[in-house]
Scaffold this motif. Structure first.
Motif, PDB file in Angstrom:
ATOM      1  N   THR A  90       0.390  -8.128 -15.486  1.00 11.30           N
ATOM      2  CA  THR A  90       0.739  -6.773 -15.068  1.00 11.30           C
ATOM      3  C   THR A  90      -0.356  -6.166 -14.196  1.00 11.30           C
ATOM      4  OG1 THR A  90      -0.216  -5.767 -17.067  1.00 11.30           O
ATOM      5  CG2 THR A  90       2.130  -6.357 -17.126  1.00 11.30           C
ATOM      6  N   VAL A  91      -1.575  -6.663 -14.317  1.00 13.00           N
ATOM      7  CA  VAL A  91      -2.676  -6.201 -13.473  1.00 13.00           C
ATOM      8  C   VAL A  91      -2.776  -7.058 -12.212  1.00 13.00           C
ATOM      9  CG1 VAL A  91      -5.161  -5.766 -13.349  1.00 13.00           C
ATOM     10  CG2 VAL A  91      -3.938  -5.392 -15.503  1.00 13.00           C
ATOM     11  N   LEU A  92      -2.573  -8.348 -12.355  1.00 10.88           N
ATOM     12  CA  LEU A  92      -2.871  -9.285 -11.277  1.00 10.88           C
ATOM     13  C   LEU A  92      -1.753  -9.453 -10.257  1.00 10.88           C
ATOM     14  CD1 LEU A  92      -4.487 -12.002 -13.547  1.00 10.88           C
ATOM     15  CD2 LEU A  92      -5.699 -10.533 -11.941  1.00 10.88           C
ATOM     16  N   THR A  93      -0.522  -9.169 -10.643  1.00  9.25           N
ATOM     17  CA  THR A  93       0.620  -9.498  -9.791  1.00  9.25           C
ATOM     18  C   THR A  93       0.804  -8.494  -8.664  1.00  9.25           C
ATOM     19  OG1 THR A  93       1.796 -10.579 -11.607  1.00  9.25           O
ATOM     20  CG2 THR A  93       3.128  -9.818  -9.754  1.00  9.25           C
ATOM     21  N   ASP A  94       0.971  -9.001  -7.445  1.00  9.48           N
ATOM     22  CA  ASP A  94       1.489  -8.197  -6.339  1.00  9.48           C
ATOM     23  C   ASP A  94       2.309  -9.118  -5.444  1.00  9.48           C
ATOM     24  OD1 ASP A  94      -0.165  -9.426  -4.312  1.00  9.48           O
ATOM     25  OD2 ASP A  94      -1.821  -8.152  -4.940  1.00  9.48           O
ATOM     26  N   GLU A  95       2.892  -8.530  -4.409  1.00 11.67           N
ATOM     27  CA  GLU A  95       3.826  -9.296  -3.569  1.00 11.67           C
ATOM     28  C   GLU A  95       3.318  -9.477  -2.149  1.00 11.67           C
ATOM     29  OE1 GLU A  95       4.809  -6.123  -4.687  1.00 11.67           O
ATOM     30  OE2 GLU A  95       5.610  -6.714  -6.633  1.00 11.67           O
ATOM     31  N   TYR A  96       2.008  -9.333  -1.931  1.00  7.18           N
ATOM     32  CA  TYR A  96       1.525  -9.181  -0.573  1.00  7.18           C
ATOM     33  C   TYR A  96       1.087 -10.462   0.124  1.00  7.18           C
ATOM     34  CZ  TYR A  96       1.708  -4.293  -1.827  1.00  7.18           C
ATOM     35  OH  TYR A  96       2.139  -3.066  -2.237  1.00  7.18           O
ATOM     36  N   ASP A  97       0.777 -11.518  -0.601  1.00  8.41           N
ATOM     37  CA  ASP A  97       0.306 -12.739   0.053  1.00  8.41           C
ATOM     38  C   ASP A  97       1.256 -13.243   1.145  1.00  8.41           C
ATOM     39  OD1 ASP A  97      -2.086 -12.849  -1.244  1.00  8.41           O
ATOM     40  OD2 ASP A  97      -1.691 -14.719  -2.330  1.00  8.41           O
ATOM     41  N   LEU A 100       4.368  -1.339   4.635  1.00  7.88           N
ATOM     42  CA  LEU A 100       4.236  -2.696   4.124  1.00  7.88           C
ATOM     43  C   LEU A 100       5.223  -2.955   3.000  1.00  7.88           C
ATOM     44  CD1 LEU A 100       2.659  -5.365   4.015  1.00  7.88           C
ATOM     45  CD2 LEU A 100       1.052  -4.246   2.470  1.00  7.88           C
ATOM     46  N   GLU A 101       5.314  -2.014   2.052  1.00  8.32           N
ATOM     47  CA  GLU A 101       6.233  -2.187   0.928  1.00  8.32           C
ATOM     48  C   GLU A 101       7.686  -2.134   1.401  1.00  8.32           C
ATOM     49  OE1 GLU A 101       4.444   1.038  -1.225  1.00  8.32           O
ATOM     50  OE2 GLU A 101       3.866  -0.321  -2.852  1.00  8.32           O
ATOM     51  N   ARG A 102       7.967  -1.230   2.346  1.00  9.44           N
ATOM     52  CA  ARG A 102       9.333  -1.160   2.872  1.00  9.44           C
ATOM     53  C   ARG A 102       9.701  -2.445   3.600  1.00  9.44           C
ATOM     54  NH1 ARG A 102       7.708   4.234   3.818  1.00  9.44           N
ATOM     55  NH2 ARG A 102       7.214   3.814   6.005  1.00  9.44           N
ATOM     56  N   SER A 103       8.739  -3.038   4.286  1.00  8.65           N
ATOM     57  CA  SER A 103       8.983  -4.320   4.957  1.00  8.65           C
ATOM     58  C   SER A 103       9.351  -5.385   3.937  1.00  8.65           C
ATOM     59  CB  SER A 103       7.743  -4.740   5.742  1.00  8.65           C
ATOM     60  OG  SER A 103       7.899  -6.036   6.276  1.00  8.65           O
ATOM     61  N   LEU A 104       8.646  -5.388   2.806  1.00  7.15           N
ATOM     62  CA  LEU A 104       8.955  -6.344   1.757  1.00  7.15           C
ATOM     63  C   LEU A 104      10.357  -6.114   1.223  1.00  7.15           C
ATOM     64  CD1 LEU A 104       8.088  -8.552  -0.270  1.00  7.15           C
ATOM     65  CD2 LEU A 104       7.174  -6.708  -1.705  1.00  7.15           C
ATOM     66  N   GLU A 105      10.695  -4.849   0.954  1.00  7.00           N
ATOM     67  CA  GLU A 105      12.015  -4.545   0.405  1.00  7.00           C
ATOM     68  C   GLU A 105      13.131  -4.942   1.359  1.00  7.00           C
ATOM     69  OE1 GLU A 105      11.711  -0.419  -0.410  1.00  7.00           O
ATOM     70  OE2 GLU A 105      10.554  -0.681  -2.267  1.00  7.00           O
ATOM     71  N   GLN A 106      12.911  -4.738   2.660  1.00  3.26           N
ATOM     72  CA  GLN A 106      13.939  -5.059   3.640  1.00  3.26           C
ATOM     73  C   GLN A 106      14.214  -6.553   3.726  1.00  3.26           C
ATOM     74  OE1 GLN A 106      12.320  -3.224   7.143  1.00  3.26           O
ATOM     75  NE2 GLN A 106      12.776  -1.140   6.430  1.00  3.26           N
ATOM     76  N   ARG A 107      13.262  -7.367   3.315  1.00  3.98           N
ATOM     77  CA  ARG A 107      13.448  -8.817   3.345  1.00  3.98           C
ATOM     78  C   ARG A 107      14.244  -9.317   2.153  1.00  3.98           C
ATOM     79  NH1 ARG A 107       7.575 -11.337   4.252  1.00  3.98           N
ATOM     80  NH2 ARG A 107       8.769 -13.122   3.525  1.00  3.98           N
TER      81      ARG A 107
END
Length: 205
Positions: A70-77, A6-13
């Motif tokens: 710093t707790v709430l942020t992610d990139e998954y939505d 999932l994270e690699r997919s994000l990075e590739q974009r």
């Protein structure tokens, strides 16, 4: 730290510049979570986090508007919504969402289970984080409803769609709370499946 598909997919974009920003953001977040665990959320300052991450306070604020972020942020939505839109048309909304959540949450847990548990504990324990997390959850709910509206050819303001979105979020929040309360020992995907089955059955009591 290992990265999930999932994270690699994000990075590739992302372009090189955005990948560098993502790496810096994750580094700051990792140091923040470590300090929160070691000395408590309230006792940890932005200056301490910036020093640990070897960035200036001004750089910290370019990535995180507040310490809470710093707790709430992610990139998954965006990835969740993209995966939902790619689900087979013949699946019901519940089954489509089950597929998405099982795949993405499974990948996140495989790569970063303890970090997710630590973030979840903080969000439940710190009042300021709970309030902000509620706001963010409502935004996620709205995006899911919009994606389902596209899928079903219904307006995003449709009452039943909005009620379904709210029920789905309630299932997720109940699942997360049960998982955290048991120290992450439960199978969160099995809990989620149980909650979605209960929702699909009409929540009989």
């Amino acid at each position: 730290m290992s990265t999930s598909p999932l994270e690699r997919s994000l990075e590739q974009r992302l372009g090189l510049r955005e990948r560098k920003k993502l790496k810096t953001r994750r580094s700051i977040q990792e140091h923040a979570l470590r300090l929160f665990q070691e000395q408590g959320y309230e006792a940890t300052t932005v200056e301490q986090i910036a020093e640990a991450a070897e960035v200036s306070p001004s750089t910290f604020f370019r990535y995180f508007p507040t310490k809470e972020d710093t707790v709430l942020t992610d990139e998954y939505d965006p990835l969740i919504l993209e995966a939902l839109r790619g689900q087979p048309a013949e699946l019901s909304p519940t089954e489509a969402l089950r597929n998405v959540l099982r795949e993405l949450i499974g990948e996140m847990l495989a790569a970063d289970r303890q970090r997710i548990l630590d973030r979840s504990r903080l969000m439940l324990a710190v009042p300021a984080l709970r309030a902000r997390q509620w706001e963010q959850t409502r935004e996620t709910q709205d995006r899911i409803v919009e994606a389902l509206a596209e899928r079903l050819g219904r307006p995003a303001g449709d009452f039943e769609l909005r009620a379904f979105g709210a029920a789905l979020i309630a299932v997720w929040e109940t699942t997360l709370l049960a998982w955290v309360e048991n120290g992450g020992e439960d199978d969160i995907l099995a809990l989620l499946d149980h909650g979605l089955d209960y929702l699909a059955a009409g929540c009989p009591l």
